[in-house]
Each structure stands twice: as structure tokens, then as C-alpha cells.
Design an enzyme around this catalytic site. Structure first.
Site, PDB file in Angstrom:
ATOM      1  N   HIS A  96      13.546  37.672 -24.372  1.00 53.76           N
ATOM      2  CA  HIS A  96      14.296  38.479 -23.399  1.00 53.76           C
ATOM      3  C   HIS A  96      15.418  37.653 -22.799  1.00 53.76           C
ATOM      4  O   HIS A  96      15.208  36.945 -21.809  1.00 53.76           O
ATOM      5  CB  HIS A  96      13.342  38.957 -22.303  1.00 53.76           C
ATOM      6  CG  HIS A  96      12.181  39.749 -22.818  1.00 53.76           C
ATOM      7  ND1 HIS A  96      11.122  39.172 -23.467  1.00 53.76           N
ATOM      8  CD2 HIS A  96      11.913  41.083 -22.800  1.00 53.76           C
ATOM      9  CE1 HIS A  96      10.240  40.111 -23.825  1.00 53.76           C
ATOM     10  NE2 HIS A  96      10.700  41.273 -23.436  1.00 53.76           N
TER      11      HIS A  96
ATOM     12  N   HIS B  61      17.742  43.504 -22.909  1.00 51.81           N
ATOM     13  CA  HIS B  61      16.452  43.241 -22.280  1.00 51.81           C
ATOM     14  C   HIS B  61      15.505  42.457 -23.172  1.00 51.81           C
ATOM     15  O   HIS B  61      15.107  41.338 -22.833  1.00 51.81           O
ATOM     16  CB  HIS B  61      15.799  44.561 -21.870  1.00 51.81           C
ATOM     17  CG  HIS B  61      14.389  44.399 -21.381  1.00 51.81           C
ATOM     18  ND1 HIS B  61      14.102  43.954 -20.116  1.00 51.81           N
ATOM     19  CD2 HIS B  61      13.201  44.580 -22.006  1.00 51.81           C
ATOM     20  CE1 HIS B  61      12.798  43.869 -19.980  1.00 51.81           C
ATOM     21  NE2 HIS B  61      12.222  44.241 -21.093  1.00 51.81           N
TER      22      HIS B  61
ATOM     23  N   GLU C 170      -8.070  48.539  -4.783  1.00 55.19           N
ATOM     24  CA  GLU C 170      -8.845  47.665  -5.665  1.00 55.19           C
ATOM     25  C   GLU C 170      -7.942  46.799  -6.543  1.00 55.19           C
ATOM     26  O   GLU C 170      -8.211  45.626  -6.787  1.00 55.19           O
ATOM     27  CB  GLU C 170      -9.773  48.484  -6.564  1.00 55.19           C
ATOM     28  CG  GLU C 170     -10.812  49.320  -5.827  1.00 55.19           C
ATOM     29  CD  GLU C 170     -10.265  50.642  -5.309  1.00 55.19           C
ATOM     30  OE1 GLU C 170      -9.091  50.965  -5.606  1.00 55.19           O
ATOM     31  OE2 GLU C 170     -10.993  51.350  -4.598  1.00 55.19           O
TER      32      GLU C 170
ATOM     33  N   HIS D 186     -18.850  58.327  -9.947  1.00 55.72           N
ATOM     34  CA  HIS D 186     -19.209  57.075  -9.287  1.00 55.72           C
ATOM     35  C   HIS D 186     -20.255  56.277 -10.073  1.00 55.72           C
ATOM     36  O   HIS D 186     -20.552  55.145  -9.711  1.00 55.72           O
ATOM     37  CB  HIS D 186     -19.746  57.359  -7.874  1.00 55.72           C
ATOM     38  CG  HIS D 186     -18.664  57.734  -6.912  1.00 55.72           C
ATOM     39  ND1 HIS D 186     -17.776  58.764  -7.143  1.00 55.72           N
ATOM     40  CD2 HIS D 186     -18.300  57.207  -5.713  1.00 55.72           C
ATOM     41  CE1 HIS D 186     -16.930  58.859  -6.121  1.00 55.72           C
ATOM     42  NE2 HIS D 186     -17.226  57.934  -5.251  1.00 55.72           N
TER      43      HIS D 186
END
Lengths: 690, 690
Positions: free
Chosen positions: A30, A278, A430, A491
Site C-alpha cells: 500500500h 491504496h 465487548e 444467550h
């Protein structure tokens, strides 16, 4: 460069052309971002970064995080040009350079110190492994938190042992990734004045212009998070860049975002401002044109003009050395005045354990009713933490459920006005929690974080990076199976255990009772360079009678014979993990009573078991005993390895459902009778085969 | 309720008390939020929601998403009180209620239609499975996108077939989760005027007050995303709520966020505004006190006062029926005028395939040089899509790399001013992409999304929900192994294949060459109720000569014998997947030449293979042939099942590294010689054993 002298310009263009040449030679990489950001990185490193190339692990150094890891040549160029010295695994500096020009010429080749994306441990001076977008940003929040925590713990009047800044270079991708949003929100909440994100706004992504996906007002968003927001209109304007960094350094109460408008592929007449700059080499002809635009010899390759490295030496080199030496001499006085703290500081740096960390580890008496392993873990954690001052952690808003709170009096909470606290509140974030734990560990704290096992899915990317970086992070996951009951299939983890076990270098432990929890913690704390998952039950599990069953010390070997047939000659082996060991133990007793020679194996960790000698493994699971049953309330995938061809695997084949525990155990086949029946069938099968 | 009549108040308190009683009876659940939000949900459903309880799958209904899935009793109460009728798997409505009072009394018990968190497919009227925070929000963005897409495709002058709104009820947790941030940014970019998020700002989370983690200015953040932001200062003020919803309905050019300040546990004298009201029953005494505060009979349980259900029938029921009937009669005229479009609309609703969708599927001639499976997949996708108008998708900013762009002329791009486009640009937001794909599929589009395999980690939570909801979403993952080369270990998946395979109900396919790609797509498109992962190589793979090797049709069976030993009596079996099949084929040829009886098995999908009969499975992997070698450039975990005890597994045991492909194949043991050697060793082992 506006207002820059010749040597500055020469240095900046050296960064650019080294990057261009390395990508071209590798035929992969890159080039566009190093071309655009060389003036920025030059200014930051040369004029501001408190970093000594001679000692790249000086504890109070400023941290530079390249969250846009694909622009790795920016960093490698700096490591080479500033002459950073390598540090080895024993924290020694034998004098070799971290990166040689040869490494740069071999960018992305096997064995080079310059891989495609920056890798912590592989290359000195790389503060964290980056590449997966958003991770560097969120990890840098952990580094900034660590800085504040270290300052609170170690600084004393006239002894500023810690006051480092964290600079993070990020791009449009980082700004779009949710993990960076989560981390930015928390950084604002915690008022991390030592944190500076520099956002390279080049408006170009792989699919084209950001117009097609990203039209939000980033500055306003960060103002909403409570950040200080600055803007630099031209990435080549090093004076404006310097002013912005100075503004950051004067802002001590909130984090700073500097938005830099840049042109990807700057200097390339045909690829400037395009996504073509890029992720692929410019091509030989375009390389020449770009060099011409910089006033560079068009055919020179990997050219480092005379005076450039000397210039860096006189800038960052001299400043860094002075700062580091001053710090080292301050440490000597500090040691005299605060010997205990100084010792602690040094132990942390070498990832050593404090003496007597395990002196208060409990032992749990046999108890048929028992307690949940999340509860026994709470006791163990709170027995270790008072003796391990830099063991810190928290939860993604589930501490009352995961039971990871440090409850002793001095523990405290880490908040904007109490940076010495040891209980962290990550909020319902999280993913950011995982990355922040990595940042804490990179700054030598010993962090843990917790949530429900099913939500480990939300934080997999930073867990993978923990493993790749070999960081001693502890992930505590409670509510580890259908055993959690009524919250239902969203869950109830099914496939998470196998997903964690398959991450190379991560150790997963699922202890069966309170005493296995003690031993699991002992294993985890003992690993200085390995992340671990501790997988805990919501429901109570009997504390097994260790006079009757083998000692829980066997946890350290991953699997062990907990109870055996007479003369060690079993007809069938029952293998359980975690909450299912108790069912296996019951089945073992029933079989024993019925005169069946059974062996009971507890297997808290596949990874630890695989590390044992073949002789040990065969002693636990003798190849000649082919009648085997595994019982684990998770996916059965992978268990064939331990039960062998035709062995029985009691586990989950579908998602769970919402109901009380006992109904679920019945529905999914985890009753005593299911295990006994499977064992008898296995014995029958083995007899027929024989 | 400010300004509400008696029956309104009675209805609102019925929602509250049903929720309280159900949680109390289950001794598990979340009462506080239903208590707080009953007035809001009452107002939305009764006065605004265009939803007919008699036909809960009417295509142009408004969607109500309970992103705060833990507050499930809110939704179940509404489904019961409004008399929603169940729809079965054949899209029939035999007349039974979706939820009975008995179901509510058995909240969180086995077999109840009222599980802990709302589950799509299980309970009619649940528009999407929620519980994992942030997912409902991001999924609702997909539903809103689908609404705009459907409007563009089907609406004609005087025929507004689609103009539904999407209402999403979210909380502090949703606001903190990165996936919701990503989705909100994209929703603002796409100017989704049909989307309304209602943010229940109660400032209470499990660990306490949001002060400890969440102090950002949410309103300003959403203004930065380009949303219309409204505020309701009191969740009991139904007039103000109604005004805000009306404002949303008049706002057609940007999405709306309504911030509602509420009091969790409203009416409970001791638990009001505390985290104790969040996730546990109030307790018998507190239930009585709360009921007293509502003016409710304290000892009545599951009381539905006379007139309440009739009131809902006269409100949402009558309005919904009228709207739905008007739509159905409009559809009749539409069918007369636009028979093709009407047919398409109805096929979509039943998840049927358009006639001739596979007419242009290519067949690839043998070619030793071959092409990458990402490239052959691009050809196949572009052969299907023109004949499958509602097959839509995109990438998380990697389409030029994953090759998932629809390139034919009419395909177009989905942007704010071109809602009919079929190429979506999700930006660098993998997690939101996954959830949005679910939303699209829930509204009956046929979506796919793509990124690199290693970044499947970023989108695991919505993939799990795809599987749980049995949605036909296709996840396309390219760059599927160390085979991607120089980007290095952050980009090289190792453990992702096994992680995907372990998700119940998800089918993972890793085709070996261009013709297997064709068959993989055939399998995927054929599944109306199953998500799939298509795992593709970056590097070119030979197109195998199917005159010499067996037909690629075998893909449908998960694994098949591609080439065999003479008389079908192999001494050794080589099993490969994806890019490693070519190496196995080479090894097969070498062994054949050396007079070794080998069998070559291609195994693109474990899940499909496991669904076959034992007879078929044994015909591919005969139990008596124990000399086996598996070759897959991923974790070896799980392969024991197919190679058997002592079989050889060539795979990854560590992370990869940054280097050109050929160096990596050598370093990690994936050369022809490695495979041949392993086969010979296996034969030796089998002979010794015999």
C-alpha cells in the site's frame, strides 16, 4: 513542506520513496498512504514523540500506534531512519537494528522484519499488531488507560514516573468500524487527556470515494463523545500539524482528535486521490513520475540521502535519549525512596509475578450442593488480586453476573476522577473491551475482562490479536452453556468453545468445580505470554470430594484421570468438561456399582492436554480402550479426536432453547441415564469389535 | 397517562401487569422495561402501527423491532392483547392465536411461545430474533433498506405497493454497541426516511447508572450521522410520544431518533430507577405495591380487564385490517396491470425462485492455469443475478477484491438517490453488514455480503442469528487461507473455517475449482431457509478436467470421490477442500504413476456430507480404508472425524506469516511432496496394523 528547510524535505521524501520502492519491489502493498502522511509522521516523530531509538521499550515512552496497519512502510521507514535498536525476548538490546535497509528491500518476503502489516514481537518499535481495521484505535485507548493507571500508582511528588502520550494514526476505515466508535465513546467518558487520534481523512477507500458510504460529520460525532477536535486542512502543512499536536499536549482533560485532510498517493500524477493508490504498487513508470514530482532522482531505488539519518539522530534521537536517561536516573532516586514501588515497576516490565501472589489461594471442601464456577472464580480472583497489584479488569456491563468484581476495600473503580481504581467498567462494548485489554497488556498491566460466553463472538477479533501477539490477557466467560437456562438460544453458547479452542496460542479452560477453578487460575497466572479463556458456569456445580477423586492439580495437564477402574483397567472412559464432569462422575459411580470398569476423565483444556507428552496422553486415554464417551454441553465438533472412531459424543447438535435448566438437560440428552446408556453401548460395541 | 381516558390507562396497565406477572411466575426475566415503556408501545401500536393482527405477514406492514429483546414480555403482551393470529411454515393462517394467555403464564418454560428473548419463526409477530444487543437496531436498518428497494422496484403510479415504516425500540446497550453505531452511520448516509429508532434512555444498566460508562451526547452523535433527533421528556406522556411519531412520519428524507426519558421499573416504589428492576422478578410483595400504584387489584394475576382486548381490536385491529384489505385489493388491480411484477412480488413472499434462474449458469473448460474461485464466483453470480431480480448484495468495502460486484448494465448501485440499485456499499462495517443482510432477508430479499474470510470474525454475531432464524443469507468470504500470501497473519484465516462449520444450521462451502463454484451456488440458491458461507480463494486454482475427474455435481453431497483407484479398492484416501484439492489431485496422479492405489475425495462441505446417508458416507470414506490424509490450509481441529484414528491431517497449527504464496506453502507443509509422503506413511501404518 511549508516553511521547512531542505533537510526536512529530504527526510520526508526519503520516507515516501523508501515506502514506494519497497512496495514496488515486493510487487504488493500500500504505497498511497505513506506518500500522503510522510510529513505528518515526520513531524510527530522528529519534533514531538518522546521515544528513544536506543531503548524502544523504555516504560514512559510515548506510544505510536499505526491503526492503518496496511501503511506499514510508513512505520518501517521510520524505524530504519531513526535507527531503532532491536530488543530480544529477554528484554535485552544487543545492538542490532530493529529494521535494516535489507529488511525494507525484502518487504513482505519471508523472514523480513517488514511483513505486510506491523507485527508486535516480530519487529521492535511496533507497539501493537495492526491491520484489521479499528483494532489499533481501540487498543490505543487501552494504552492511554494504562498510562493514567500507571501514573496514579507510581507517580509521587517530584517523581513523574509516567506521563506518556498515545498517538494513533487512523483512517476512514477505522472511523467506520464499530469497535473504534465504542472505544472513542469510552475514551471520552474516561476523559483520557493523554490520547491523540490523528485521522487521515483522504476520502478514498477500496471501493472508491467515501461519498458512496460515509457522509457523517466525524468532527461533530467526536464532539458528542466529549473529545477535543482539531482540523489540519493540508497534510503537507507541517507547521499546522505541529500546532495541532501542541494543542493536544496542552489539553489534559479530554482526548484529542486531529482530522487531517490528505491526498492519498500524493505526488503520483495519475494515482493521486484515487483508490488505485491504496493497495497496489504504483508501477515502474508511475514511480519515476512520483519521484520526479518530489525532485528525487528518478532511477534511484531505496535511496537514503546523506544527512537524513543524522538529522533524525539529532532530532528524535537526541531528545529521546535525553528524556530516557533523565527518567532512568529519576528511577534510581525513586528506588532509594520507594523501593517497593520501584521493584513492582520493574517486575511489571519483565512480566514477572509478585512474590507470594498465590499465598491466599483457597481450597474448597467437598460439597454436594456446591457453587457455580463463576462464584468460585470470584473467590479465587479476590484471593489473588490483593497480592497482585497490577492485576486489573472488569466487564462489559455484566460484573454482577460474571462475578468478576474485585470486592476488597482498596480495589476501587477506574473512572475519570479515580485513575487508580482496579475495577474497570467497559460498558456494553465487548469488542472495545477486548482491544482495550490488549492495550493494557501491551503496557504491562495484567488485565482480564468478562462477559457471557455467547458474547465472546462480539470480541473475537481482538482475542485473535491477543493470541497473535502472545499477550497475557485473561478472558472470563460465564453462562457457558444451555445450563444458563431461561434466557434461551441467543444467550446459550453452542459453538463458542470450539471456536475459542481453534485460535492458535490461546488456552481455553473449562473447570469442573471450585478446586479446578483454583488450578485453572494458577495455570493462567503462570503464563506470561499466552492469553487464556476461563469458561464458567452460571449454575451451581458440586465441589467434588478430592479424597475420593484425584487432585485438581491435574488441570495443569489439560486432562487427568479423576477416578479409575480397579487396577487401572477400564472398559470404558467417560470424558467430561466443566459442568458435565459432575454428570460423568455420577455415571461413573453408577457404573462402578453395577460392576462396570469405568474411568472418569476431567478435561478442562484441550490445548494443555495437547502440549503433554504422548506417553502422558496415552496414560489418560489408553489407545486400547476404545469404548469412550465425551460429555460437553457444546458442539460435538472436534471430540472425535478424544473419543476415537465410533466413540460416543454427547453434546449439542442444534441451538438451545428457553426453559429451566433441568428441562433442557432432559431435552438435549445430558441426564445421568443418557451418559450411562452411552457408556453401556460403547462397551457393547467394543466387545463386538474385539 | 397525561390526557388519556380510562380505557387507555387500563390497557397500558394491562401490558405492565401481564409482564410483571409473567416474570414473577417464571421467577426469571426483565420486568422493569415493560413497566416503563408500556405507554410508548401502547401509543405506537394502537395509534400508528400499520399492522393487521389477522395477517401478521402482510408484506407492506410496518415493522416493529424490539432490539431490547430482554423486554420480551412487552412484545408478547401486545401480541396477545391485539389478538395476532399465528402463521405456519407454509405461510398459512389456520386461525390460532400467535400467543395465548397460557403461553404468557408459561413464559420462559419449555414449549411456550414466549421464550426468554423473542424468537423469529417460533412466535408469529416477532419480526426478528433479538437479545444480543445492537443486533435489532442494525437489522432494522436492513428492513428499512428493503422497504426502499421494494418501493423502487414495485411501486407504480397510483400503486404504492410498499411504503412501510420500521420502528425499533432500543436502549442504552444498543447505543453503546458498535454494530448499532455502524448501522446508524450507514442509515444516515442512505437517508432512510422510513426508519425510526426509539431510544429508551433510562440511564440504568446492569452494573448501575450509565454515569459509570456512558456520558456521551447521543443526540449530537445522531445529528452527526445526519438523523432527525427528537426528544420526549417523559415516557408516560403519550401525547408527546404521539407528536414525536407524527414528526417522524412527516420526515421522509432522513432517519429519525426519538429519545425517550424513562424510569425503569416505573410504579415499583422500591425498584423504580434501579438496576434491580432490570433483570430479575420484583418479588411478590413489590408486585403488589406496583399494582397498587397503578390502581390495580393487588392480588389479581394475569388480569385482562373487560374491554381491553376489544379496545385494541377497535384501534390497531380495525386500522390494520382496513389497510391490509385496501392493499390486497390494490394488489388485484396491480396484478391485472403488471402481471409479471405481481408474480415476482408473490414469489418473493414465499421465498420461491424465479423460473429459469439457473439458465445461464456457466460450465468451465479444463484449464491448468485456471482462475481464482473468487473470480469464477463473480462469473456465476453475474450469470444468476440478471435472472433473479431480488438477489442483491455487496461488500464491506472490498468488492474489487472479493469480486462480488454485479457488473451487468441494469444492476446499478443502491444509494440515497438510487434505491433500486442492486449493488450495496456497506462501507468498512462488517458487523453492520451482517445484521443488515438479516434485515433484508427478513423482508424477503435474497441478500449476500462479502469480505475476507478472516474478517468473518467481525460479523459472527449476526451470522449466528442468520442460522438461528434460518434465513437464506449468503456470506461470501474470499482470501480464504495463507494462500492470500503477503498480507500476513492478520489477514490469513486459520481458525475461521472450523468456527463457521460449528454454527448449527449454517452451511459452509469451500469449492475446489470453477465448476465446484457453479455447483456450490446451485446448492446455496436452492436453500430457502438456510444461510450459507461461500469460501473462496484469492489465488488462481486449476480448473480440473471433469472428463478425467468426476462431475462437480458431487458438491451437493458435501464430499464425493473425484478419482479412484482401480476397481474402487484404494489403499489410501486423499481428502482436500478448496485450494488444496488441486494439490491432492497432483499427489493422486503421482501415486497412481507409482502404482499406489489412491482415492481422491473433494470435500467442499462438512455440513452437507453429514446430511447424507451413512451408506453414502461410507461409500466415499469406506471404514476399512484407514490410511487417510486430509489437506486443508486451516486449523486441523475437527478433521479427526474424517481421517479417523491415526490418520494424517495436513493443516495449520499456528498463525501464518507474510510472504509470497509459494514460500508459505513450503513453510507450512502444503507441497506435493508433503502430501505424497503423508500418504505413503499412512499406507505403511495401515499395513503394520493389519
Amino acid at each position: 513542506r511549508v516553511g521547512a528547510g531542505l533537510i526536512e524535505e529530504l527526510s520526508i521524501n526519503t520516507i515516501r520513496t523508501l515506502s514506494i520502492d519497497a512496495v514496488q519491489q515486493a510487487d504488493s502493498g500500500h504505497p498511497g498512504t505513506p506518500m500522503a502522511l510522510a510529513p505528518l509522521v515526520y513531524t510527530l516523530w522528529q519534533d514531538f514523540l518522546r521515544f528513544d531509538p536506543e531503548d524502544a521499550i523504555w516504560p514512559n515512552r510515548d506510544r505510536f500506534v499505526l491503526s492503518i496497519g496496511h501503511a506499514s512502510m510508513l512505520l518501517y521507514s521510520m524505524l530504519y531512519l531513526t535507527g531503532v535498536k532491536a530488543v530480544n525476548a529477554e528484554y535485552e538490546r544487543p545492538g542490532e537494528p530493529a529494521v535494516t535497509l535489507e529488511d525494507i528491500k525484502r518487504f513482505r518476503e519471508i523472514g523480513s522484519k517488514c511483513p505486510g502489516h506491523p507485527e508486535y514481537r516480530l519487529t521492535t518499535g511496533v507497539e501493537t499488531t495492526t491491520g484489521p481495521l479499528g483494532q489499533g484505535c481501540a487498543t490505543s485507548v487501552g494504552m492511554a488507560i494504562a498510562g493514567d493507571w500507571l501514573a496514579k500508582r507510581f507517580n509521587r511528588p517530584r517523581f513523574t514516573m509516567f506521563n506518556y502520550s498515545v498517538y494513533t494514526l487512523c483512517g476512514d476505515g477505522d472511523m467506520m468500524e464499530g469497535v473504534a466508535s465504542e472505544a472513542a465513546s469510552l475514551a471520552g467518558h474516561l476523559m483520557l487527556g493523554n490520547l491523540c487520534w490523528i485521522y487521515d481523512s483522504n476520502r478514498v477507500t477500496i471501493e472508491g470515494h467515501t461519498d458512496i458510504t460515509f457522509s457523517e460529520d466525524v468532527a461533530t460525532r467526536f464532539l458528542a463523545y466529549g473529545w477535543n477536535v482539531l482540523r489540519v486542512g493540508d497534510a503537507n502543512d507541517t507547521e499546522r500539524i505541529a500546532q495541532a499536536i501542541e494543542r493536544f499536549r496542552r489539553t489534559n482533560d479530554v482526548p484529542t482528535l486531529i482530522i487531517v485532510e490528505s491526498h492519498i498517493g500524493y505526488g503520483s500524477p495519475h494515482k493521486h486521490d484515487t483508490s488505485a493508490a491504496h493497495g497496489e504498487p504504483l508501477g515502474e513508470e508511475e514511480v519515476r513520475l512520483a519521484k520526479r514530482s518530489y525532485g528525487w532522482p528518478e532511477d534511484a531505488k531505496f535511496l537514503v540521502p546523506d544527512g537524513v539519518r543524522e538529522h533524525f539522530h539529532a532530532g528524535i534521537g537526541r531528545r529521546g535519549a535525553k528524556l530516557r536517561k533523565a527518567w532512568a536516573s529519576m528511577l534510581e532516586s525513586y528506588r532509594a525512596k520507594y523501593p517497593e514501588l520501584a521493584k513492582e515497576l520493574e517486575q511489571m516490565q519483565r512480566r514477572e509475578l509478585p512474590d507470594g501472589w498465590d499465598a491466599d489461594l483457597p481450597s474448597f471442601p467437598a460439597d454436594a450442593k456446591g457453587l457455580a464456577t463463576r462464584d468460585s472464580s470470584a473467590k479465587v480472583l479476590n484471593a489473588i488480586a490483593p497480592r497482585y497489584p497490577w492485576l486489573v479488569g472488569g466487564s462489559a456491563d455484566l460484573a454482577p453476573s460474571t462475578k468478576t468484581r474485585l470486592t476488597f476495600e482498596q480495589a476501587g473503580d477506574f473512572e475519570a476522577d479515580t485513575y487508580g481504581g482496579r475495577n474497570f467498567h467497559f460498558g456494553i462494548r465487548e469488542h472495545a473491551m477486548g482491544a482495550i485489554l490488549n492495550g493494557l497488556a501491551l503496557c504491562k498491566l495484567r488485565p482480564y475482562g468478562s462477559t457471557f460466553l455467547t458474547f465472546s463472538d462480539y470480541m473475537k477479533p481482538p482475542m485473535r490479536l491477543s493470541a497473535l501477539m502472545q499477550l497475557p490477557v485473561t478472558f472470563i466467560f460465564s453462562h457457558d452453556s444451555i445450563g444458563l437456562g431461561q434466557d434461551g438460544p441467543t444467550h446459550q453458547p453452542v459453538e463458542q468453545l470450539i471456536a475459542l479452542r481453534s485460535i492458535p496460542g490461546l488456552v481455553t479452560l473449562r473447570p469442573a468445580d471450585a478446586n479446578e477453578v483454583v488450578e485453572a487460575w494458577r495455570v493462567i497466572i503462570g503464563h506470561a505470554r499466552q492469553p487464556a479463556c476461563l469458561v464458567l458456569s452460571r449454575q451451581a456445580l458440586p465441589t467434588l470430594d478430592r479424597k475420593h477423586y484425584a487432585s485438581a492439580k491435574g488441570v495443569a495437564r489439560g486432562a487427568y484421570v479423576m477416578a479409575d477402574a480397579e487396577h487401572g483397567k477400564p472398559e470404558v472412559i467417560l470424558i467430561g468438561t466443566g459442568s458435565e464432569v459432575a454428570i460423568c462422575a455420577e455415571a461413573y459411580e453408577v457404573l462402578l456399582r453395577d460392576g462396570v470398569a469405568a474411568r472418569l476423565v476431567s478435561m478442562p483444556s484441550w490445548e494443555l492436554f495437547e502440549q503433554q507428552s504422548e506417553a502422558y496422553r496415552d496414560s489418560v486415554l489408553p489407545p486400547e480402550v476404545t469404548a469412550r464417551v465425551s460429555v460437553e454441553a457444546g458442539s460435538v465438533i472436534g471430540w472425535d479426536r478424544y473419543v476415537g472412531d465410533g466413540g460416543a459424543k454427547i453434546g449439542m447438535h442444534t441451538f438451545g432453547s428457553s426453559a429451566p435448566l433441568k428441562d433442557l438437560l432432559h431435552k438435549y440428552g445430558f441426564t445421568l441415564q443418557d451418559v450411562v446408556d452411552a457408556a453401556m453401548k460403547q462397551i457393547e460395541r467394543a466387545r463386538q469389535k474385539a
